[in-house]
Design an enzyme around this catalytic site. Sequence first.
Site, PDB file in Angstrom:
ATOM      1  N   GLY A 130     -19.788   6.946  -1.951  1.00  0.00           N
ATOM      2  CA  GLY A 130     -19.004   7.426  -2.994  1.00  0.00           C
ATOM      3  C   GLY A 130     -19.257   6.428  -4.289  1.00  0.00           C
ATOM      4  O   GLY A 130     -20.132   5.856  -4.196  1.00  0.00           O
ATOM      5  N   LYS A 144       1.039  -1.174  -0.108  1.00  0.00           N
ATOM      6  CA  LYS A 144      -0.015  -0.168  -0.067  1.00  0.00           C
ATOM      7  C   LYS A 144       0.830   1.058   0.057  1.00  0.00           C
ATOM      8  O   LYS A 144       1.986   1.209   0.500  1.00  0.00           O
ATOM      9  CB  LYS A 144      -0.925  -0.101   1.217  1.00  0.00           C
ATOM     10  CG  LYS A 144      -2.325   0.808   1.199  1.00  0.00           C
ATOM     11  CD  LYS A 144      -3.114  -0.018   0.153  1.00  0.00           C
ATOM     12  CE  LYS A 144      -4.432   0.575   0.239  1.00  0.00           C
ATOM     13  NZ  LYS A 144      -5.542  -0.118  -0.364  1.00  0.00           N
ATOM     14  N   VAL A 192     -18.085   3.237  -4.850  1.00  0.00           N
ATOM     15  CA  VAL A 192     -18.143   2.015  -4.521  1.00  0.00           C
ATOM     16  C   VAL A 192     -19.577   1.947  -3.702  1.00  0.00           C
ATOM     17  O   VAL A 192     -20.644   1.028  -4.288  1.00  0.00           O
ATOM     18  CB  VAL A 192     -17.283   1.609  -3.602  1.00  0.00           C
ATOM     19  CG1 VAL A 192     -17.727  -0.051  -3.215  1.00  0.00           C
ATOM     20  CG2 VAL A 192     -15.863   1.472  -4.623  1.00  0.00           C
TER      21      VAL A 192
END
Length: 359
Positions: free
Chosen positions: A176, A80, A178
């Site tokens: 948002g 990440k 998703v």
Amino acid sequence: MRLLDVPEELTAQRLVICSDPDTGLRAVIAIDDTTLGPGFGGVRMRHYPTVGRAIDEAQRLAAAMTVKNALAAIPYGGAKSVVLTGEGRPDRVRLMRRFGQFVAELSGAYLPGVDMGTTPADMRLMAEVGADTTCADEDPAPWTAAGVFHAISSAVRFELGADSLAGVRVLVQGVGQVGEALAHQLVAAGALVDVSDVDAARATRVAAAVGGAVVDVDRALTHRCDVLVPCAVARVLTRDTIPGLRCSIVAGAANDTLDDPGCADLLAAARVLFVPDFVANAGGVRFVHVRRGGGGEQEVEAAVAEIGGLVTDLLETASSTGLTPYAAAHARAVEVLTERRAATPPPGVAVVATAVSSS
């Protein structure tokens, strides 16, 4: 960066600090584990009070990506990165191209994709300077949503004994890209969907589109529903918030939903079924893997639909062993990684094939 800002605990296999005063770039790349392949995980862009907090989140999310990718049976390790935002408005094109150069210098050890705060356009900018990126041509958000939909369907069947989502009351926390896509999928399947979002206008728009109510953000976690679907910020389930839950199931797209691993035990004690986020939200990584292999939409749909079967399997395992679903999922990932390590020679050990002839 002050010394006191740096965390004492370093958990990543490889940690890269990126700084460029000309563009204003400050970023962290955490590669957690490369047992299964190069570290794969999104680029998150947000504000952090200190660099140390950014390092903590990058390492924590990278570790979750290791588990997610192992359970998804794709040939990538966990990683990440986070790009810190600050005061002012830096030139985003220059910023992302400079970050792409840092990624390119890792020679393929890190494979980035979109995450909170970044877009396919950002991935294209990084690719222009030599970084191997994912999600540059297609946003994985709809596939992440589809994976969560399959996870919810399996959890409802397991916990509530319902063969469909018809009449099931769901609260989507965060609408948002998703969350909004997921809300529409759930309504299409017959669920009754309410929404909550810090952006009041967005919440009102999505609620009107799906025929649900807007729930104030301060009451989202205590809203009575069958399924709570976190799709916003991380670590919303804490030792303080869990006692107030009024749902039967938690399954969502938000990464790092639990404030700490012990919260999984608290959820079980409260009789709330928790589908681990790194299982439910794996539609995006499955999409990326299929696309990188040249697969089309049907192959992506099949790979994402497998999340439902995995959730059922993990819930049944947890039930039969007395583990929480969170612990069962981690145990399964450890098995995958242990088997791969056992089958892989350690660094520096050459494997020589010997030809044997018969006489």
